[in-house]
Structure formats: C-alpha cells, structure tokens
Design a protein around this motif. Sequence first.
Motif, PDB file in Angstrom:
ATOM      1  N   LEU A  40       0.826  -1.208   0.000  1.00 18.81           N
ATOM      2  CA  LEU A  40       0.000   0.000   0.000  1.00 18.81           C
ATOM      3  C   LEU A  40       0.863   1.262   0.000  1.00 18.81           C
ATOM      4  CD1 LEU A  40      -2.779  -1.064   2.534  1.00 18.81           C
ATOM      5  CD2 LEU A  40      -3.082  -0.579   0.100  1.00 18.81           C
ATOM      6  N   THR A  41       1.961   1.222   0.734  1.00 11.88           N
ATOM      7  CA  THR A  41       2.859   2.376   0.751  1.00 11.88           C
ATOM      8  C   THR A  41       3.478   2.598  -0.619  1.00 11.88           C
ATOM      9  OG1 THR A  41       3.388   1.904   3.069  1.00 11.88           O
ATOM     10  CG2 THR A  41       4.858   3.398   1.898  1.00 11.88           C
ATOM     11  N   GLY A  42       3.821   1.491  -1.295  1.00 13.45           N
ATOM     12  CA  GLY A  42       4.351   1.615  -2.651  1.00 13.45           C
ATOM     13  C   GLY A  42       3.369   2.285  -3.588  1.00 13.45           C
ATOM     14  N   ILE A  43       2.082   1.928  -3.470  1.00  8.65           N
ATOM     15  CA  ILE A  43       1.045   2.570  -4.291  1.00  8.65           C
ATOM     16  C   ILE A  43       0.938   4.051  -3.936  1.00  8.65           C
ATOM     17  CG2 ILE A  43      -1.418   2.592  -4.847  1.00  8.65           C
ATOM     18  CD1 ILE A  43      -1.459  -0.406  -4.225  1.00  8.65           C
ATOM     19  N   ALA A  44       0.950   4.339  -2.612  1.00 11.83           N
ATOM     20  CA  ALA A  44       0.809   5.727  -2.167  1.00 11.83           C
ATOM     21  C   ALA A  44       1.966   6.601  -2.637  1.00 11.83           C
ATOM     22  CB  ALA A  44       0.695   5.772  -0.649  1.00 11.83           C
ATOM     23  N   LEU A  45       3.157   6.010  -2.746  1.00  7.26           N
ATOM     24  CA  LEU A  45       4.328   6.770  -3.171  1.00  7.26           C
ATOM     25  C   LEU A  45       4.437   6.874  -4.687  1.00  7.26           C
ATOM     26  CD1 LEU A  45       6.997   5.375  -0.669  1.00  7.26           C
ATOM     27  CD2 LEU A  45       5.926   7.630  -0.624  1.00  7.26           C
ATOM     28  N   GLY A  46       3.557   6.210  -5.406  1.00  9.32           N
ATOM     29  CA  GLY A  46       3.613   6.198  -6.859  1.00  9.32           C
ATOM     30  C   GLY A  46       3.131   7.483  -7.493  1.00  9.32           C
ATOM     31  N   PRO A  47       3.226   7.566  -8.826  1.00 13.27           N
ATOM     32  CA  PRO A  47       2.853   8.796  -9.530  1.00 13.27           C
ATOM     33  C   PRO A  47       1.364   9.120  -9.457  1.00 13.27           C
ATOM     34  CG  PRO A  47       3.307   7.015 -11.079  1.00 13.27           C
ATOM     35  CD  PRO A  47       3.716   6.526  -9.727  1.00 13.27           C
ATOM     36  N   GLY A  48       0.547   8.106  -9.182  1.00  9.59           N
ATOM     37  CA  GLY A  48      -0.887   8.368  -9.105  1.00  9.59           C
ATOM     38  C   GLY A  48      -1.323   8.979  -7.799  1.00  9.59           C
ATOM     39  N   ALA A  49      -0.470   8.962  -6.777  1.00 11.14           N
ATOM     40  CA  ALA A  49      -0.836   9.505  -5.468  1.00 11.14           C
ATOM     41  C   ALA A  49       0.137  10.618  -5.085  1.00 11.14           C
ATOM     42  CB  ALA A  49      -0.849   8.401  -4.421  1.00 11.14           C
ATOM     43  N   LEU A  50       1.295  10.249  -4.495  1.00 12.93           N
ATOM     44  CA  LEU A  50       2.281  11.259  -4.124  1.00 12.93           C
ATOM     45  C   LEU A  50       2.741  12.060  -5.337  1.00 12.93           C
ATOM     46  CD1 LEU A  50       4.201  12.478  -1.957  1.00 12.93           C
ATOM     47  CD2 LEU A  50       5.868  10.740  -2.655  1.00 12.93           C
ATOM     48  N   GLY A  51       2.962  11.377  -6.441  1.00 11.04           N
ATOM     49  CA  GLY A  51       3.421  12.060  -7.647  1.00 11.04           C
ATOM     50  C   GLY A  51       2.430  13.079  -8.158  1.00 11.04           C
ATOM     51  N   ALA A  52       1.133  12.814  -7.949  1.00 13.47           N
ATOM     52  CA  ALA A  52       0.116  13.763  -8.392  1.00 13.47           C
ATOM     53  C   ALA A  52      -0.038  14.923  -7.414  1.00 13.47           C
ATOM     54  CB  ALA A  52      -1.222  13.044  -8.562  1.00 13.47           C
ATOM     55  N   LEU A  53       0.097  14.622  -6.104  1.00 17.56           N
ATOM     56  CA  LEU A  53      -0.094  15.656  -5.085  1.00 17.56           C
ATOM     57  C   LEU A  53       1.141  16.547  -4.944  1.00 17.56           C
ATOM     58  CD1 LEU A  53      -1.869  13.543  -2.301  1.00 17.56           C
ATOM     59  CD2 LEU A  53      -2.916  15.253  -3.804  1.00 17.56           C
ATOM     60  N   PHE A  54       2.326  15.937  -5.014  1.00 15.54           N
ATOM     61  CA  PHE A  54       3.577  16.685  -4.837  1.00 15.54           C
ATOM     62  C   PHE A  54       4.529  16.353  -5.994  1.00 15.54           C
ATOM     63  CE2 PHE A  54       1.865  15.577  -0.629  1.00 15.54           C
ATOM     64  CZ  PHE A  54       1.614  16.848  -0.134  1.00 15.54           C
ATOM     65  N   PRO A  55       4.205  16.802  -7.186  1.00 12.36           N
ATOM     66  CA  PRO A  55       5.008  16.408  -8.350  1.00 12.36           C
ATOM     67  C   PRO A  55       6.460  16.845  -8.276  1.00 12.36           C
ATOM     68  CG  PRO A  55       3.464  18.179  -8.892  1.00 12.36           C
ATOM     69  CD  PRO A  55       3.094  17.686  -7.546  1.00 12.36           C
ATOM     70  N   GLN A  56       6.727  18.008  -7.663  1.00 13.66           N
ATOM     71  CA  GLN A  56       8.113  18.479  -7.598  1.00 13.66           C
ATOM     72  C   GLN A  56       8.953  17.615  -6.655  1.00 13.66           C
ATOM     73  OE1 GLN A  56       7.715  22.633  -6.551  1.00 13.66           O
ATOM     74  NE2 GLN A  56       7.693  23.278  -8.708  1.00 13.66           N
TER      75      GLN A  56
END
Length: 399
Positions: A39-55
């Motif tokens: 679940l953490t891997g999913i959360a850290l992916g581009p669809g979650a963390l990557g979308a919220l904090f792209p920089q």
Amino acid sequence: MNTAELFLIAMVVIFSLPYLVWRLGRTDAFAPLVVVQILTGIALGPGALGALFPQAFALVFTPAVVQALQGVAWWGVMLFVFIAGIELDLREAWQDRRESSITAGLALGLPMIAGALAALALLAVSNGWIGPAGTRWQFVLGIGMACAVTALPILILFLEKLQLLRQPLGQRILRYASLDDLAIWAVLALILLDWTRVGRQLAFLLAFALASLALRRLMQRVPEPDRWAIALVWLAVCALGADWSGLHYMVGAFLAGVVIDAHWFDQHHRDQLRHHVLLVLMPVFFLSTGLRTQWGVGGALVLAAAALLLVAAVAGKLLGLRLAGRLLGWPPGEAALIGWLLQTKALIMIIFANVLLDKQVISSDAFTALLLMAVGSTMLTMPRVRRLLARQPGLRGPG
C-alpha cells in the motif's frame, strides 16, 4: 544532491514509512507488514504522491534512482519466486490426488472463469485496459488467472499466525495452493508464448531440461553451503535464458526453483532466507511496483474495475470451495475457512501482473486495478478467518 544520496533517501522512505504505519497503526490483525509495504508503494507512486507533490516526487525519484531501485527489485523478486519454486512439493498432492485435484481445480477454475467474465465486462466499457502488445484472449486469460491466484508465501505466513501451518488442515491447504501455483506459471508461459520466437523458446526448454539433470546430480554430491552458491548461479542463468527466449526472467526463476528438491537444504535455512528476502529486498520491489501504477482512464473507473475484479475473485473462490466441500463431504464451515485462506493474493499476483505489464499484455490502468484487488483480497482474509475460527474452534483440528 547526487544519485547516491537520492537513492538513500528513497531507501529511508521505503523501510521507515511502512514500518511506522504498521507498528503505530497496529494493522497486523488485517494487514501484515508486507501488505502495508504494498500500500505504501502505491501511495508513493505517480498516481498519489506524484500527483499531489510532483516536484518532490521528481526530485527524489529521478530516472537514475528509479533504475537503481528497479535493479534491486528484480533480484529480490527473482529470489522470492525461486524460493517459491523450491518449496513447491507435489509428492504429497499426488498421494491424495483425487481430493487435491478436485479442490485445486475448483479453487482455480471458478474464480478464473469469474475473472474472465469481469475482463470481458471491462472490455465492453473500454479497450484501454489492454496493453499495446496484448491480444483480447491474452488479456481475458491473464485477468482471469489473476483473480484465481493464491500467494503461497503469504498463505504460509497467515497459517503460521493462526497456528494452523503444522495442523492436517493447514497441510491440506498448502497442497491445494501448490497445485494452483504450478497452474499459474503454466498459464503465464502460455500467455507469453511468442510464435515469432518459438525456436528460441524450444531451445531454452531443451537446454533447461538437460542442464537440470546435470544440476540435480551435482547438487546431491556437494555439501549444503556449496548448494546455496550453485543455486544462485543456476537462478541467474535460468532467468537469463528464459528472458532471452521471450518467456520472461520470472518464469525462468520459477523453473530454476522447481527442479531443486527442498530437502537438499535445511528447512530452517530456507525459512530464514525467505524471511530475509521479504525483509531486506521485497520492500524495494513493492515501491517499484507502486511507481508503475497509473490512473489514466480516471480514478473512479480504476476503482470500479478493482471492485469488480475483487467480487469476481472472492465470490469465485468461495463458490469453488463450497462445491468442492459438497463433493468431498467436508464438515460444515471447512469450505468457507479454506476458501477465505486461499484468498491471499498479494505477492504472487502482483508478480504475475508485473510480468503481464512488462510484456504489455495489460495497460497500466489494468495493472493498478489488479494491484488494488490483490491488496483488498488479502486484507479480507485474516478478519474473516479469525471470525470463522471463533465461531467454530473445532475447525483448527487437534492440538
């Protein structure tokens, strides 16, 4: 920061964040550490963390860091699949072949059919679920098999926690899962069969068969420390040959383990190796898997697809075991207990889905839906099983 420093930042996140969530959240009753890591891997992916904090995402997960993480992940997952192949013991299943074949066949067949029907329903909505190199039959069969998968290593972990592993019921469940595990890799090889490279694939299989005979003779003549060293070389060679032939290195890793007898190695050493691979290497694989998740067709549609696949997987498995229980005259409650324990999908199904994504049989959106389905199915297992055992403690068996 240089690449080494960014890599180490990523490693700190990979190992600290899931542990803190698991320990502080006390999730072990429904989500063991391995599920929290996924679940953490999913959360850290581009669809979650990557979308919220792209920089921030782009700062840490540079192409060079992702490539380094992927190399670690490849070796970790190959070791894990290799161990699963070693632990696949079909001799006991053969001794009780009528019960084992009926149960394993229904436990695999009905959820596979339900999953295939769900795949056809997804295709009726959009063709965006199929990868650029996939065909309709490959997609339908791949999704169907993904819904039928049981993760044998996670099943062992759950049986240990429930104190069922050494009970007769636990050993029966492992037999059913072992047969299904063999079928999973056979179906994957069928899906990956490439008629333009069939000559290479036949050459690999022939060379593998001959080399396996030589390996087995060698392994029986050397002490255990040498067997471990030889086994690692054998793993790398088989994975390389399978990938060269077009079958994927994961198929080669599984085949490399299958031809090795588990009793050549001390059971405690095998258990420790599996535990250490899960602890040290597989979290990197989970993160690299999360980095591959996408929500291109829309978050709501991906979630709806995951829910549909989850219903197909759970209902198909429970129905298959109920039918097996009636045919074989099991006591009340046993079919439901076995059906829920065989719902564990997390690791093997994620590996299976990764191969389909690598070979472009499924799209990133379908991969994300399968990943969510696997996590949901696994998280349902322990609460349901504990409830069944609380109602009918006699299901545990003697002891």
